[in-house]
Design a protein around this motif. Structure first.
Motif, PDB file in Angstrom:
ATOM      1  N   LEU A  20       0.904  -1.193  -0.011  1.00 37.37           N
ATOM      2  CA  LEU A  20       0.045  -0.055  -0.029  1.00 37.37           C
ATOM      3  C   LEU A  20       0.852   1.238   0.014  1.00 37.37           C
ATOM      4  O   LEU A  20       1.648   1.251   0.839  1.00 37.37           O
ATOM      5  N   ALA A  21       0.600   1.941  -0.996  1.00 37.79           N
ATOM      6  CA  ALA A  21       1.540   3.346  -1.207  1.00 37.79           C
ATOM      7  C   ALA A  21       0.888   4.491  -0.275  1.00 37.79           C
ATOM      8  O   ALA A  21      -0.569   4.597  -0.426  1.00 37.79           O
ATOM      9  N   VAL A  22       1.527   5.057   0.574  1.00 40.18           N
ATOM     10  CA  VAL A  22       0.920   6.222   1.214  1.00 40.18           C
ATOM     11  C   VAL A  22       2.012   7.407   1.158  1.00 40.18           C
ATOM     12  O   VAL A  22       2.833   7.350   0.930  1.00 40.18           O
ATOM     13  N   ASP A  23       1.519   8.615   1.757  1.00 38.74           N
ATOM     14  CA  ASP A  23       2.351   9.887   1.832  1.00 38.74           C
ATOM     15  C   ASP A  23       3.626   9.828   2.754  1.00 38.74           C
ATOM     16  O   ASP A  23       3.336   8.852   3.710  1.00 38.74           O
ATOM     17  N   GLN A  24       4.034  10.643   2.574  1.00 35.86           N
ATOM     18  CA  GLN A  24       5.392  10.599   3.466  1.00 35.86           C
ATOM     19  C   GLN A  24       5.146  11.053   4.981  1.00 35.86           C
ATOM     20  O   GLN A  24       5.743  10.702   5.905  1.00 35.86           O
ATOM     21  N   SER A  25       3.993  11.817   4.935  1.00 35.17           N
ATOM     22  CA  SER A  25       3.336  12.482   6.317  1.00 35.17           C
ATOM     23  C   SER A  25       2.709  11.417   6.722  1.00 35.17           C
ATOM     24  O   SER A  25       2.260  11.378   8.251  1.00 35.17           O
ATOM     25  N   PHE A  26       2.638  10.088   6.244  1.00 31.71           N
ATOM     26  CA  PHE A  26       1.840   8.823   7.134  1.00 31.71           C
ATOM     27  C   PHE A  26       2.742   8.431   8.383  1.00 31.71           C
ATOM     28  O   PHE A  26       3.638   7.949   8.109  1.00 31.71           O
ATOM     29  N   GLY A  27       2.254   8.720   9.573  1.00 27.57           N
ATOM     30  CA  GLY A  27       2.937   8.424  10.727  1.00 27.57           C
ATOM     31  C   GLY A  27       2.652   7.178  11.563  1.00 27.57           C
ATOM     32  O   GLY A  27       1.728   6.439  11.142  1.00 27.57           O
ATOM     33  N   LYS A  28       3.337   7.049  12.622  1.00 23.11           N
ATOM     34  CA  LYS A  28       2.860   5.915  13.575  1.00 23.11           C
ATOM     35  C   LYS A  28       1.510   5.916  14.035  1.00 23.11           C
ATOM     36  O   LYS A  28       0.842   4.831  14.097  1.00 23.11           O
ATOM     37  N   GLU A  29       0.630   7.067  14.320  1.00 18.72           N
ATOM     38  CA  GLU A  29      -0.651   6.932  14.662  1.00 18.72           C
ATOM     39  C   GLU A  29      -1.565   6.521  13.580  1.00 18.72           C
ATOM     40  O   GLU A  29      -2.493   5.746  13.700  1.00 18.72           O
ATOM     41  N   GLU A  30      -1.056   7.100  12.276  1.00 21.30           N
ATOM     42  CA  GLU A  30      -1.960   6.380  11.074  1.00 21.30           C
ATOM     43  C   GLU A  30      -1.669   5.008  10.912  1.00 21.30           C
ATOM     44  O   GLU A  30      -2.707   4.249  10.385  1.00 21.30           O
ATOM     45  N   GLU A  31      -0.575   4.433  11.162  1.00 20.53           N
ATOM     46  CA  GLU A  31      -0.213   3.262  10.773  1.00 20.53           C
ATOM     47  C   GLU A  31      -0.972   2.297  11.859  1.00 20.53           C
ATOM     48  O   GLU A  31      -1.447   1.087  11.561  1.00 20.53           O
ATOM     49  N   LYS A  32      -1.459   2.769  13.040  1.00 20.01           N
ATOM     50  CA  LYS A  32      -2.178   2.132  13.880  1.00 20.01           C
ATOM     51  C   LYS A  32      -3.647   1.709  13.394  1.00 20.01           C
ATOM     52  O   LYS A  32      -3.962   0.611  13.955  1.00 20.01           O
ATOM     53  N   ILE A  33      -4.051   2.447  12.263  1.00 22.75           N
ATOM     54  CA  ILE A  33      -5.307   2.090  11.677  1.00 22.75           C
ATOM     55  C   ILE A  33      -5.333   0.768  11.145  1.00 22.75           C
ATOM     56  O   ILE A  33      -6.267  -0.083  11.090  1.00 22.75           O
ATOM     57  N   LEU A  34      -3.873   0.601  10.282  1.00 26.12           N
ATOM     58  CA  LEU A  34      -3.899  -0.708   9.746  1.00 26.12           C
ATOM     59  C   LEU A  34      -3.180  -1.725  10.501  1.00 26.12           C
ATOM     60  O   LEU A  34      -2.520  -2.862  10.041  1.00 26.12           O
ATOM     61  N   ALA A  35      -2.982  -1.579  12.040  1.00 24.23           N
ATOM     62  CA  ALA A  35      -2.201  -2.578  12.769  1.00 24.23           C
ATOM     63  C   ALA A  35      -2.593  -3.758  12.722  1.00 24.23           C
ATOM     64  O   ALA A  35      -1.783  -4.858  12.661  1.00 24.23           O
TER      65      ALA A  35
ATOM     66  N   LEU B   8      -3.185   5.010  -0.435  1.00 20.64           N
ATOM     67  CA  LEU B   8      -4.152   5.589   0.355  1.00 20.64           C
ATOM     68  C   LEU B   8      -3.599   7.067   0.649  1.00 20.64           C
ATOM     69  O   LEU B   8      -2.512   7.204   1.077  1.00 20.64           O
ATOM     70  N   VAL B   9      -4.400   7.869   0.498  1.00 15.29           N
ATOM     71  CA  VAL B   9      -4.042   9.376   0.511  1.00 15.29           C
ATOM     72  C   VAL B   9      -5.014   9.885   1.798  1.00 15.29           C
ATOM     73  O   VAL B   9      -6.419  10.068   1.459  1.00 15.29           O
ATOM     74  N   LEU B  10      -4.590  10.412   2.807  1.00 12.86           N
ATOM     75  CA  LEU B  10      -5.265  11.002   3.768  1.00 12.86           C
ATOM     76  C   LEU B  10      -4.929  12.570   3.809  1.00 12.86           C
ATOM     77  O   LEU B  10      -3.942  13.160   3.040  1.00 12.86           O
ATOM     78  N   SER B  11      -5.942  13.425   4.273  1.00 10.78           N
ATOM     79  CA  SER B  11      -6.049  14.751   4.409  1.00 10.78           C
ATOM     80  C   SER B  11      -4.894  15.247   5.259  1.00 10.78           C
ATOM     81  O   SER B  11      -4.390  14.444   6.179  1.00 10.78           O
ATOM     82  N   PRO B  12      -4.485  16.424   5.142  1.00  8.75           N
ATOM     83  CA  PRO B  12      -3.422  16.749   6.182  1.00  8.75           C
ATOM     84  C   PRO B  12      -3.692  16.782   7.549  1.00  8.75           C
ATOM     85  O   PRO B  12      -4.916  17.383   7.961  1.00  8.75           O
ATOM     86  N   ASP B  13      -2.820  16.305   8.572  1.00  9.22           N
ATOM     87  CA  ASP B  13      -3.103  16.443   9.740  1.00  9.22           C
ATOM     88  C   ASP B  13      -4.440  15.550  10.057  1.00  9.22           C
ATOM     89  O   ASP B  13      -5.304  15.820  10.872  1.00  9.22           O
ATOM     90  N   PHE B  14      -4.437  14.337   9.518  1.00  8.31           N
ATOM     91  CA  PHE B  14      -5.553  13.421   9.851  1.00  8.31           C
ATOM     92  C   PHE B  14      -5.971  12.967  11.092  1.00  8.31           C
ATOM     93  O   PHE B  14      -7.066  13.487  11.485  1.00  8.31           O
ATOM     94  N   ILE B  15      -5.133  12.504  11.598  1.00 10.27           N
ATOM     95  CA  ILE B  15      -5.314  12.324  13.261  1.00 10.27           C
ATOM     96  C   ILE B  15      -5.816  13.505  14.094  1.00 10.27           C
ATOM     97  O   ILE B  15      -6.651  13.180  14.807  1.00 10.27           O
ATOM     98  N   SER B  16      -5.032  14.496  14.047  1.00 11.49           N
ATOM     99  CA  SER B  16      -5.694  15.582  14.658  1.00 11.49           C
ATOM    100  C   SER B  16      -6.713  16.344  14.375  1.00 11.49           C
ATOM    101  O   SER B  16      -7.624  16.481  15.270  1.00 11.49           O
ATOM    102  N   LYS B  17      -7.234  16.180  13.268  1.00 12.86           N
ATOM    103  CA  LYS B  17      -8.530  16.612  12.717  1.00 12.86           C
ATOM    104  C   LYS B  17      -9.667  15.739  13.308  1.00 12.86           C
ATOM    105  O   LYS B  17     -10.532  16.254  13.878  1.00 12.86           O
ATOM    106  N   ILE B  18      -9.412  14.361  13.442  1.00 15.43           N
ATOM    107  CA  ILE B  18     -10.283  13.480  13.989  1.00 15.43           C
ATOM    108  C   ILE B  18     -10.373  13.750  15.235  1.00 15.43           C
ATOM    109  O   ILE B  18     -11.667  13.655  15.923  1.00 15.43           O
ATOM    110  N   GLU B  19      -9.319  13.874  16.099  1.00 19.01           N
ATOM    111  CA  GLU B  19      -9.425  13.915  17.556  1.00 19.01           C
ATOM    112  C   GLU B  19     -10.034  15.484  17.906  1.00 19.01           C
ATOM    113  O   GLU B  19     -10.560  15.459  18.868  1.00 19.01           O
TER     114      GLU B  19
END
Length: 385
Positions: free
Chosen positions: A52-67, A93-104
């Protein structure tokens, strides 16, 4: 005299190496390949990993979604869609900027999935990612409701329990499509060369005239040749089924688990062989008629090609029909009844009424076609080239 002619024609057919290859070895090789193809098909994606190709900003918090999905390998890229186009990933998979922060914080966020729905691998990966995102979405909703003191039962007022009517392995439906298809193709391929050679071949080689000058009556000669075609077709079909059964039992895992006849194994096998022989006789009548009409082997094969293709239509018709939905017309129409009856037998259902309807309809059509062939064979117009 009939027996002597029958044995002679049978020996001549099996003496020819080309005919032997076409009637016995070729169907076995084709059906072996088909068996392993279906085994691979039902094996699913066990042990398969997807990139799965993701953006460079894909961090550990985002990775937990697919854990929870160990078969997804994440590849970070500056341009995930370009990585997908280059073939280095099955989906992006392309997420909007600051995806996790916006969700929280309760802000609006977006997710874009890019893939190829025509690719099985890409479709499987997109399905896995969608499931992971759905689980994450439900988790977020639950946390928000709990924070507000809302009972979680409000968003799930009831549960759905889906239960299968039959306890059979789901793969048995695939085998119920595979076995009749194998049988019909094997019988057609096996009997086709012999049918073309015994009538059209005799005319093309100018040996039919000499054969008709013998003291043998034409109906006897016709019946002996038809019996030879039917025998070769039946033998080819049964041998192919035996080989496929052995391969399923010894060389496959998923298909083997799906087959279980219980106490009816003997009856199922017996009726399966009987239906195979009846279908071979019906096919022999059709192929005999095309060979009588054809002036050359090539012309006869051109006429018989549509007969080989008949198996395609019952495959499409019966695939989406349950065993309990089969009715009179499914067993009264030749060729279709082969698929319908074998489907019942493979599910362990033995319905004697359906068996009798199948046998009777095939015999009636076979007799009618044989009579037409006999009428043509008695006329020099169709016998002499």
């Amino acid at each position: 005299m009939l027996l002597k002619i029958y044995l002679k024609e049978l020996k001549d057919c099996f003496r020819d190496r080309r005919t032997l290859f076409l009637t016995v070895l070729l169907p076995i090789v084709m059906m072996t390949g088909l068996t392993f193809f279906y085994e691979q098909l039902v094996s699913g994606d066990e042990g398969e990993t997807y990139t799965l190709a993701v953006d460079q900003s894909f961090g550990k918090e985002e990775e937990k979604i697919l854990a929870g999905f160990d078969n997804i390998d994440i590849v970070k890229s500056s341009d995930p869609e370009k990585t997908l186009e280059d073939g280095d990933a099955a989906a992006a998979l392309v997420l909007s900027p600051d995806f996790i922060s916006k969700i929280e914080s309760g802000q609006e966020a977006s997710v874009t999935m890019v893939g190829d729905s025509f690719s099985q691998k890409s479709s499987n990966l997109m399905s896995l990612v969608s499931n992971a995102l759905s689980i994450y979405e439900k988790t977020v909703i639950s946390e928000r409701l709990q924070a507000q003191g809302t009972d979680l039962k409000l968003i799930q007022p009831f549960t759905i329990d889906q239960k299968e009517m039959s306890e059979e392995d789901p793969n048995i439906n695939l085998i119920a499509m595979l076995i009749p298809l194998i049988l019909s193709i094997a019988i057609g391929i096996g009997a086709g060369p012999a049918a073309s050679d015994l009538f059209a071949g005799e005319k093309e080689r100018k040996t039919m005239e000499a054969l008709l000058m013998t003291p043998v009556k034409r109906p006897t000669l016709l019946f002996a040749k038809w019996l030879t075609i039917a025998t070769i077709g039946a033998v080819t079909g049964i041998i192919t089924l035996i080989v496929v059964a052995i391969e399923i039992n010894l060389l496959t895992e998923n298909l083997r688990k799906a087959v279980s006849f219980g106490d009816n194994a003997g009856l199922v096998i017996g009726f399966g062989v009987l239906v195979s022989v009846i279908y071979a006789m019906f096919t022999a009548s059709l192929l005999m008629l095309t060979s009588v009409i054809g002036k050359t082997v090539k012309e006869s094969q051109s006429y018989s090609t549509p007969i080989m293709m008949l198996a395609v239509f019952p495959t499409m018709i019966t695939t989406g029909i349950g065993v309990n939905e089969l009715s009179f017309q499914h067993f009264a129409i030749p060729v279709l009844n082969l698929f319908s009856l074998l489907k019942e037998l493979l599910f362990g259902v033995i319905n004697y009424e359906h068996i009798l309807i199948t046998i009777a309809s095939n015999l009636i059509c076979m007799i009618i076609i044989f009579i037409i062939g006999r009428i043509l064979f008695l006329k020099d117009k169709w016998v002499m080239n």
